[in-house]
Design a protein around this motif. Structure first.
Motif, PDB file in Angstrom:
ATOM      1  N   LYS A  63       0.669  -1.127  -0.050  1.00 29.32           N
ATOM      2  CA  LYS A  63      -0.186   0.111   0.039  1.00 29.32           C
ATOM      3  C   LYS A  63       0.807   1.184   0.067  1.00 29.32           C
ATOM      4  N   GLY A  64       0.253   2.367  -0.633  1.00 26.44           N
ATOM      5  CA  GLY A  64       1.126   3.468  -0.627  1.00 26.44           C
ATOM      6  C   GLY A  64       2.095   3.515  -1.688  1.00 26.44           C
ATOM      7  N   ASN A  65       2.752   4.817  -1.789  1.00 28.79           N
ATOM      8  CA  ASN A  65       3.660   4.952  -3.030  1.00 28.79           C
ATOM      9  C   ASN A  65       5.064   4.534  -2.802  1.00 28.79           C
ATOM     10  N   ARG A  66       5.559   3.327  -3.351  1.00 27.86           N
ATOM     11  CA  ARG A  66       7.071   3.250  -2.880  1.00 27.86           C
ATOM     12  C   ARG A  66       7.929   4.131  -3.076  1.00 27.86           C
ATOM     13  N   GLY A  67       7.896   4.994  -4.268  1.00 28.65           N
ATOM     14  CA  GLY A  67       9.070   5.850  -4.184  1.00 28.65           C
ATOM     15  C   GLY A  67       8.836   7.024  -3.204  1.00 28.65           C
ATOM     16  N   HIS A  68       7.760   7.623  -2.829  1.00 30.89           N
ATOM     17  CA  HIS A  68       7.651   8.421  -1.693  1.00 30.89           C
ATOM     18  C   HIS A  68       8.195   7.760  -0.394  1.00 30.89           C
ATOM     19  N   ILE A  69       7.970   6.452  -0.250  1.00 29.06           N
ATOM     20  CA  ILE A  69       8.790   5.841   1.082  1.00 29.06           C
ATOM     21  C   ILE A  69       9.856   5.876   0.853  1.00 29.06           C
ATOM     22  N   ALA A  70      10.655   5.467   0.024  1.00 26.30           N
ATOM     23  CA  ALA A  70      11.989   5.622  -0.270  1.00 26.30           C
ATOM     24  C   ALA A  70      12.558   6.824  -0.205  1.00 26.30           C
ATOM     25  N   ARG A  71      11.984   7.689  -0.622  1.00 31.41           N
ATOM     26  CA  ARG A  71      12.533   9.331  -0.427  1.00 31.41           C
ATOM     27  C   ARG A  71      12.435   9.616   1.005  1.00 31.41           C
TER      28      ARG A  71
ATOM     29  N   PRO B 254       0.105   9.328  12.554  1.00 34.66           N
ATOM     30  CA  PRO B 254       0.446   9.708  11.427  1.00 34.66           C
ATOM     31  C   PRO B 254      -0.931   9.663  10.466  1.00 34.66           C
ATOM     32  N   ILE B 255      -0.923  10.474   9.377  1.00 32.62           N
ATOM     33  CA  ILE B 255      -2.061  10.240   8.520  1.00 32.62           C
ATOM     34  C   ILE B 255      -1.984   9.476   7.299  1.00 32.62           C
ATOM     35  N   THR B 256      -0.625   9.398   6.879  1.00 35.73           N
ATOM     36  CA  THR B 256      -0.605   8.703   5.533  1.00 35.73           C
ATOM     37  C   THR B 256       0.152   7.283   5.721  1.00 35.73           C
ATOM     38  N   ILE B 257      -0.404   6.243   4.964  1.00 36.36           N
ATOM     39  CA  ILE B 257       0.245   4.883   5.022  1.00 36.36           C
ATOM     40  C   ILE B 257       1.548   4.855   4.741  1.00 36.36           C
ATOM     41  N   GLU B 258       2.293   5.959   4.021  1.00 33.83           N
ATOM     42  CA  GLU B 258       3.404   6.093   3.766  1.00 33.83           C
ATOM     43  C   GLU B 258       4.497   6.309   5.044  1.00 33.83           C
ATOM     44  N   SER B 259       3.947   7.285   5.853  1.00 32.59           N
ATOM     45  CA  SER B 259       4.642   7.533   6.978  1.00 32.59           C
ATOM     46  C   SER B 259       4.424   6.701   8.101  1.00 32.59           C
ATOM     47  N   ALA B 260       3.139   5.940   8.185  1.00 35.04           N
ATOM     48  CA  ALA B 260       3.189   4.621   8.996  1.00 35.04           C
ATOM     49  C   ALA B 260       4.012   3.592   8.606  1.00 35.04           C
ATOM     50  N   ILE B 261       4.496   3.390   7.392  1.00 32.66           N
ATOM     51  CA  ILE B 261       5.338   2.166   7.049  1.00 32.66           C
ATOM     52  C   ILE B 261       6.893   2.681   7.456  1.00 32.66           C
ATOM     53  N   VAL B 262       7.110   4.073   7.389  1.00 30.41           N
ATOM     54  CA  VAL B 262       8.476   4.429   7.629  1.00 30.41           C
ATOM     55  C   VAL B 262       8.674   4.227   9.099  1.00 30.41           C
ATOM     56  N   GLY B 263       7.507   4.789   9.712  1.00 31.80           N
ATOM     57  CA  GLY B 263       7.634   4.900  11.326  1.00 31.80           C
ATOM     58  C   GLY B 263       7.681   3.522  11.785  1.00 31.80           C
TER      59      GLY B 263
END
Length: 701
Positions: A379-387, A446-455
């Protein structure tokens, strides 16, 4: 006779965060002393300001209540002769307590008749008890830090400068830390710390008010709230900050609210920077416009003074704030001179954790671990997560965080602002600020799934690293905040329904540490994971207890299912809900019977032979078990844990009837093994959800 008892401890300024806990503890220990010594007391009131901690106990008796105790003597047959007259043994026993033999009574002790005396203990005066016990009570009060300042070695948060101990209008004479008790207290520093007398204990609060001291925490807080409301306009509001309001209330003895201002040029700074500059160092309240929700070039402050010179006080504070904001503007301008991402390599100069490399090393692990976690979540944007993971720690080398002491709380928040200024995508900037959330209990999520994954990846990396070094929290010691880290992990997993294999993610984390040569090649991964699993199991139980789920429910699930933590949480919640059903306890009792019978038995007969059935309830249990297993498996595959549990509960009558009407341990070996095999099958179905046999039923502890 009864009178009010006042005890005021006068001190040099105590830190705001120390006051309330210490005052409440002081009161609790005094009341506990009265209970222990049987001294009647009809209520109490607690007072505290930066320079005093006081307790007023109402209608305290001047002595202990008279108590009677039994003193046992010789057996009755030895105390009286055949004519019922006292013997020498009885006379000697009575005489030893200055009593007459006629005062002797007969009672039962250890199933034997013995003689005894009822003696009234001489009550001790309250005055004497306070003189004896007060010093030890005061010294026992808990503070984060204590100090010594005089030759007796007495320890307290700050030096004690005066002591008021009044019973009614009389001073109870004593000495603590070289300070003698009296009626004398002292005014605030803005009134020259002039001395004044408190004539009676009951007049304490009104006497202090006459000398510009609001002793009541509640009244000071209400005064500040009223003052703020009066100072701000109808088109403005103050940012709701309960923690700051509590702190400011404990920084003053007489609060006077004032309104200050700052240059509009500083409004170009991010709002969080302005709020932090005002809050962290100056303890000001930021003011926002109701129209656009943006910060106004004004603030609210609270002074420990009367309002005589409040205009001058406001001007002085304006100058102080201007200096702070100039610092912030300098940091901001300097940090913006180069693109945010160009500072990544500077992280190599910051040690993250002794033995675990630099912040740069952690960042590289975080990028890889976040990507690995994405493969699970999808789920989420892989590129955004990496950056976002790559830039997540860059603000640690910014001037704002590195040099601006009062701005360190902006970690992540200021990183987002710098990222946006460097034209990073907003989704990436949000990861930088949100991956830290939640930082503490009741913090926003956190609001976004990307933030949750990195967290989640960040917290797993932190936990694995510390456990690799053996730095595991013990008792109250948790220097690296690993409990807080785990609690945040669980909250994020729960909110975002993140399903992944903890075992696989943890092993990936260990391999990343190993690849960086941060740990020994011979580290025992299995032992590390075992300890971390035990630690997280405890945190899960604690986390769920805040939701009203008792400890045994998580224990029952986690012992058989831990790896997918979110699934474990879901199973636990469903099981807790089902535990309130009326027949749930009977189900647990049935599972205990199954477990007890199978204890120590190995499976000798795996295949069930229906031709060996000679009990209708035996056949019924087997058929219903097969039927239940099918329904249960379908529900589990659909993550419908409530329906899965309903299916298991429906099997309870068949289990009960089997035990009531079929002898499991029959002498016929074939039938015995066949019935044991049925029970193993039943147990296997139940155990695939939880170990029901360890769940506590009503009436047990």
């Amino acid at each position: 006779m009864k009178s009010d008892l006042l005890i005021e401890i006068g001190v040099e300024e105590i830190p705001a965060s120390y006051l309330k806990p210490a005052a409440e503890e002081f009161c609790k220990k005094l009341i506990s002393l009265f209970h222990e010594r049987n001294i009647p007391c009809n209520g109490y009131e607690v007072f505290f300001t930066p320079r005093r901690i006081a307790v007023l106990c109402m209608n305290v008796a001047d002595h202990e209540n008279v108590t009677t105790k039994k003193v046992f003597g010789p057996p009755a047959e030895m105390a009286f002769n055949g004519e019922g007259k006292p013997t020498a043994a009885a006379t000697g026993f009575a005489k030893s307590f200055s009593k007459n033999p006629k005062d002797l009574k007969i009672g039962i002790r250890k199933e034997k008749k013995v003689c005894y005396l009822e003696l009234q203990e001489k009550p001790e005066q309250t005055k004497r008890i306070i003189q004896t016990e007060l010093a030890s009570i005061i010294q026992s009060l808990c503070f984060p830090k204590k100090m010594k300042w005089e030759k007796t070695g007495f320890m307290f948060a700050r030096p004690i400068r005066w002591l008021v101990v009044l019973y009614g209008k009389n001073v109870i004479k004593l000495s603590i830390a070289g300070v003698k008790s009296s009626k004398v207290s002292f005014a605030p520093r803005f009134k020259g710390s002039k001395s004044f007398s408190i004539q009676t204990s009951s007049s304490y609060e009104t006497t202090l008010e006459k000398h510009s001291i609001i002793a009541s925490y509640k009244k000071r807080k209400e005064m500040i709230a009223r003052g703020i409301k009066k100072k701000i306009g109808s088109k403005q509001f103050v940012i709701d900050d309960t923690k700051l309001l509590d702190e400011v209330t404990n920084l003053v003895e007489y609060p006077t609210v004032f309104k200050g201002k700052f240059d509009k040029q500083f409004l170009a700074l991010p709002q969080d920077v302005l709020v932090t500059a005002m809050r962290e160092h100056q303890r000001y309240f930021a003011v926002l416009s109701k129209k656009n929700m943006k910060i106004e070039p004004v603030y609210i402050g609270v002074s420990n003074s009367l309002d005589e010179n409040i205009g001058e006080i406001a001007n002085n504070n304006n100058h102080v704030l201007r200096a702070r904001l100039n610092d912030a503007k300098f940091y901001w301008d300097e940090d913006l001179k180069s693109p945010f991402a160009e500072s990544i390599d500077k992280l190599k100069g910051i040690e993250w954790h002794k033995g675990l490399g630099t912040v740069y090393d952690k960042t590289m692990r975080l990028v890889a671990l976040s990507d690995h976690l994405f493969d699970f979540i999808r789920k989420g944007n892989r590129g955004h997560i990496a950056r976002g993971a790559l830039l997540s720690k860059v603000d640690l080398v910014s001037n704002m965080i590195k040099d601006g002491k009062e701005f360190t709380t902006l970690e992540g928040i200021i990183g987002r602002e710098y990222a946006l200024q460097s034209k990073e995508e907003e989704a990436v900037a949000n990861i930088i600020s949100e991956h830290y959330l939640p930082r503490f209990p009741n913090d926003r999520m956190p609001i976004t799934i990307e933030s949750a994954i990195v967290g989640v990846a960040d917290r797993i990396d932190t936990l694995i690293g510390n456990f690799l070094l053996g730095e595991i929290p013990t008792g109250s010691s948790d220097p690296f905040g690993l409990r807080r880290c785990a609690n945040g992990l669980l909250r994020v997993l729960d909110k975002f329904a993140l399903r992944f294999s903890f075992q696989e993610l943890a092993m990936k984390s260990i391999s990343l540490y190993s690849a960086q040569k941060s740990i020994s090649e011979h580290v025992k991964s299995a032992e590390v994971l075992k300890r971390l699993k035990a630690f997280l199991s405890t945190r899960i139980t604690s986390y769920l207890s805040l939701q009203g789920i008792r400890y045994d429910i998580p224990d029952a699930v986690l012992v058989v299912h831990f790896d997918n933590i979110y699934e474990s949480l879901s199973r636990i919640k469903a099981l807790d809900e089902e535990s309130f059903e009326k027949d749930f306890d009977k189900l647990i009792i049935g599972q205990r019977r199954v477990s007890n019978i199978l204890k120590g038995i190995s499976v000798k007969h795996k295949d069930i032979d229906a031709s060996l059935f000679d009990c209708s309830d035996e056949e019924n249990l087997w058929k219903n078990c097969i039927k239940t297993e099918k329904i249960f498996s379908q529900a589990m595959n659909q993550k419908d844990y409530k329906s899965a549990l309903k299916a298991l509960l429906a099997l309870r009558p068949s289990i009960d009837n089997f035990f009531d009407n079929c002898l499991v341990m029959t002498e016929d070996e074939q039938r015995r093994n066949n019935r044991i095999a049925i029970l193993f099958k039943v147990k296997a179905v139940f155990d695939s959800y939880a170990n029901f046999s360890i769940i506590v039923i009503e009436g047990e502890k």
